[in-house]
Write a protein that holds these residues in place. Structure first.
Motif, mmCIF file in Angstrom:
data_model
loop_
_atom_site.group_PDB
_atom_site.id
_atom_site.type_symbol
_atom_site.label_atom_id
_atom_site.label_comp_id
_atom_site.label_asym_id
_atom_site.label_seq_id
_atom_site.Cartn_x
_atom_site.Cartn_y
_atom_site.Cartn_z
ATOM 1 N N ASP A 91 -16.805 -11.552 -17.544
ATOM 2 C CA ASP A 91 -17.332 -10.703 -16.461
ATOM 3 C C ASP A 91 -17.772 -11.473 -15.216
ATOM 4 O OD1 ASP A 91 -16.878 -8.287 -17.829
ATOM 5 O OD2 ASP A 91 -18.769 -8.511 -18.920
ATOM 6 N N ALA A 92 -17.395 -12.729 -15.090
ATOM 7 C CA ALA A 92 -17.735 -13.519 -13.902
ATOM 8 C C ALA A 92 -16.457 -13.975 -13.212
ATOM 9 C CB ALA A 92 -18.567 -14.737 -14.300
ATOM 10 N N THR A 93 -16.460 -13.951 -11.879
ATOM 11 C CA THR A 93 -15.307 -14.421 -11.116
ATOM 12 C C THR A 93 -15.246 -15.941 -11.189
ATOM 13 O OG1 THR A 93 -15.338 -12.532 -9.626
ATOM 14 C CG2 THR A 93 -14.263 -14.535 -8.815
ATOM 15 N N ILE A 94 -14.072 -16.443 -11.600
ATOM 16 C CA ILE A 94 -13.852 -17.881 -11.732
ATOM 17 C C ILE A 94 -13.069 -18.419 -10.532
ATOM 18 C CG2 ILE A 94 -12.787 -19.672 -13.176
ATOM 19 C CD1 ILE A 94 -15.223 -18.238 -14.420
ATOM 20 N N ASP A 95 -12.028 -17.701 -10.136
ATOM 21 C CA ASP A 95 -11.160 -18.094 -9.023
ATOM 22 C C ASP A 95 -10.631 -16.842 -8.348
ATOM 23 O OD1 ASP A 95 -11.009 -20.999 -9.194
ATOM 24 O OD2 ASP A 95 -9.841 -20.722 -11.029
ATOM 25 N N TYR A 96 -10.109 -17.040 -7.132
ATOM 26 C CA TYR A 96 -9.444 -15.963 -6.393
ATOM 27 C C TYR A 96 -7.953 -16.293 -6.295
ATOM 28 C CZ TYR A 96 -14.156 -14.596 -5.188
ATOM 29 O OH TYR A 96 -15.470 -14.192 -5.268
ATOM 30 N N TYR A 97 -7.130 -15.249 -6.320
ATOM 31 C CA TYR A 97 -5.677 -15.427 -6.305
ATOM 32 C C TYR A 97 -5.029 -14.454 -5.337
ATOM 33 C CZ TYR A 97 -5.799 -18.455 -10.375
ATOM 34 O OH TYR A 97 -6.027 -19.507 -11.215
ATOM 35 N N SER A 98 -3.862 -14.873 -4.841
ATOM 36 C CA SER A 98 -3.003 -13.955 -4.093
ATOM 37 C C SER A 98 -1.778 -13.690 -4.955
ATOM 38 C CB SER A 98 -2.582 -14.552 -2.748
ATOM 39 O OG SER A 98 -1.726 -15.647 -2.933
ATOM 40 N N VAL A 99 -1.135 -12.572 -4.689
ATOM 41 C CA VAL A 99 0.086 -12.204 -5.387
ATOM 42 C C VAL A 99 1.152 -11.949 -4.337
ATOM 43 C CG1 VAL A 99 -0.606 -9.777 -5.528
ATOM 44 C CG2 VAL A 99 1.126 -10.631 -7.064
ATOM 45 N N VAL A 100 2.346 -12.485 -4.575
ATOM 46 C CA VAL A 100 3.472 -12.318 -3.664
ATOM 47 C C VAL A 100 4.695 -11.954 -4.490
ATOM 48 C CG1 VAL A 100 4.971 -13.464 -1.977
ATOM 49 C CG2 VAL A 100 2.549 -14.016 -2.042
ATOM 50 N N LYS A 101 5.475 -11.023 -3.977
ATOM 51 C CA LYS A 101 6.694 -10.612 -4.668
ATOM 52 C C LYS A 101 7.760 -10.336 -3.616
ATOM 53 C CE LYS A 101 8.378 -7.006 -7.778
ATOM 54 N NZ LYS A 101 7.991 -5.787 -8.513
ATOM 55 N N GLY A 102 8.959 -10.803 -3.859
ATOM 56 C CA GLY A 102 10.092 -10.525 -2.987
ATOM 57 C C GLY A 102 11.168 -9.807 -3.764
ATOM 58 N N SER A 103 11.924 -8.954 -3.089
ATOM 59 C CA SER A 103 12.999 -8.231 -3.767
ATOM 60 C C SER A 103 14.110 -7.919 -2.773
ATOM 61 C CB SER A 103 12.468 -6.938 -4.395
ATOM 62 O OG SER A 103 11.888 -6.116 -3.413
ATOM 63 N N GLY A 104 15.277 -7.675 -3.302
ATOM 64 C CA GLY A 104 16.418 -7.318 -2.475
ATOM 65 C C GLY A 104 17.225 -6.240 -3.158
ATOM 66 N N GLY A 105 17.994 -5.509 -2.400
ATOM 67 C CA GLY A 105 18.804 -4.443 -2.975
ATOM 68 C C GLY A 105 18.563 -3.130 -2.251
ATOM 69 N N LEU A 106 19.038 -2.067 -2.842
ATOM 70 C CA LEU A 106 18.910 -0.749 -2.253
ATOM 71 C C LEU A 106 17.477 -0.262 -2.428
ATOM 72 C CD1 LEU A 106 20.349 1.551 -0.856
ATOM 73 C CD2 LEU A 106 20.945 2.452 -3.100
ATOM 74 N N GLN A 107 16.703 -0.295 -1.360
ATOM 75 C CA GLN A 107 15.316 0.143 -1.411
ATOM 76 C C GLN A 107 14.844 0.552 -0.036
ATOM 77 O OE1 GLN A 107 12.542 -3.173 -2.130
ATOM 78 N NE2 GLN A 107 14.312 -4.517 -1.981
ATOM 79 N N ILE A 108 13.933 1.499 -0.024
ATOM 80 C CA ILE A 108 13.305 1.931 1.217
ATOM 81 C C ILE A 108 11.961 2.547 0.858
ATOM 82 C CG2 ILE A 108 14.422 4.186 1.191
ATOM 83 C CD1 ILE A 108 14.477 4.009 4.282
ATOM 84 N N GLY A 109 10.969 2.292 1.665
ATOM 85 C CA GLY A 109 9.668 2.903 1.439
ATOM 86 C C GLY A 109 8.571 1.894 1.226
ATOM 87 N N ALA A 110 7.383 2.420 0.961
ATOM 88 C CA ALA A 110 6.205 1.597 0.749
ATOM 89 C C ALA A 110 5.321 2.247 -0.308
ATOM 90 C CB ALA A 110 5.428 1.443 2.044
ATOM 91 N N GLN A 111 4.564 1.432 -1.000
ATOM 92 C CA GLN A 111 3.635 1.944 -1.997
ATOM 93 C C GLN A 111 2.513 0.949 -2.209
ATOM 94 O OE1 GLN A 111 5.885 2.547 -5.531
ATOM 95 N NE2 GLN A 111 6.803 0.545 -5.472
ATOM 96 N N GLN A 112 1.409 1.431 -2.751
ATOM 97 C CA GLN A 112 0.284 0.576 -3.072
ATOM 98 C C GLN A 112 -0.130 0.855 -4.511
ATOM 99 O OE1 GLN A 112 -2.411 1.680 0.127
ATOM 100 N NE2 GLN A 112 -1.984 -0.283 1.113
ATOM 101 N N TYR A 113 -0.503 -0.189 -5.212
ATOM 102 C CA TYR A 113 -0.918 -0.044 -6.596
ATOM 103 C C TYR A 113 -1.872 -1.166 -6.957
ATOM 104 C CZ TYR A 113 2.835 -3.481 -7.174
ATOM 105 O OH TYR A 113 3.646 -4.580 -7.041
ATOM 106 N N ALA A 114 -2.506 -1.023 -8.099
ATOM 107 C CA ALA A 114 -3.393 -2.051 -8.641
ATOM 108 C C ALA A 114 -2.801 -2.525 -9.957
ATOM 109 C CB ALA A 114 -4.782 -1.475 -8.867
ATOM 110 N N HIS A 115 -3.121 -3.739 -10.344
ATOM 111 C CA HIS A 115 -2.738 -4.184 -11.675
ATOM 112 C C HIS A 115 -3.727 -5.211 -12.213
ATOM 113 C CE1 HIS A 115 -0.417 -7.377 -9.507
ATOM 114 N NE2 HIS A 115 -0.693 -8.090 -10.583
#
Length: 188
Positions: A91-115
């Motif tokens: 229950d204590a924060t140890i480190d902070y991180y960023s997440v990056v993802k790249g993709s290609g192909g037939l896609q259009i739009g935007a979305q937001q989510y948590a994980h």
């Protein structure tokens, strides 16, 4: 000799000041940085526990959790995603991180989510923390199904070193996957 334009010295000073300003904007200087991320992490965990009660047990059994409160993904032909979060141990924060993802192909739009990633073994957590840039692969087991139902922790998921819950603020992101997602330690 004086010219009507700016001098090289004034240009160089302005460029250095501008570079410093841009660097400050990108690294969280002048913002609440870590405290803002921690507040978002707390809200995300509360939402996850309320919406998917089976994750409470997983959190208690895990050696640590990486919580990404808001990942924004957009694409038009090529796409990408970005977000920031925190690694929590006991229950204590140890480190902070960023997440990056790249993709290609037939896609259009935007979305937001948590994980949230649950590190179920000390070895998995240590490997994640030692890595200069950890990439999620196809070997992740998901504990929230594409239909929005919580998946009970069974023998299969209990033996997996890393489990993932992917959910949206307004419901489940259909077809969510974390394959090809890279996590890197940051200083907020």
């Amino acid at each position: 000799m004086k010219s009507n334009g700016i001098s090289r010295r004034a240009f160089a000073a302005g460029a250095l000041a501008g570079t410093g300003l841009l660097a400050a904007c990108g690294n969280g200087i002048g913002s609440r940085g870590g405290s803002l991320i921690d507040a978002r992490v707390d809200a995300t965990l509360n939402e996850m526990y309320r919406s998917y009660p089976n994750t409470v047990q997983l959190a208690q059994k895990s050696n640590g959790m990486l919580v990404m409160p808001l990942v924004t993904e957009a694409g038009l032909g090529f796409g990408g995603a970005y977000g920031r979060g925190a690694l929590r141990v006991n229950d204590a924060t140890i480190d902070y991180y960023s997440v990056v993802k790249g993709s290609g192909g037939l896609q259009i739009g935007a979305q937001q989510y948590a994980h949230v990633l649950f590190f179920m073994t000390e070895e998995a957590l240590s490997e994640f923390r030692r890595s200069p840039g950890w990439a999620a692969g196809a070997d992740l087991e998901y504990v929230v199904s594409d239909e929005g139902d919580s998946v009970a922790a069974d023998t299969t998921t209990a033996l997996s070193p890393v489990l993932a819950a992917v959910f949206a603020r307004a419901g489940l992101r259909i077809g969510a996957t974390l394959e090809g997602t890279k996590y890197t330690r940051i200083i907020p």
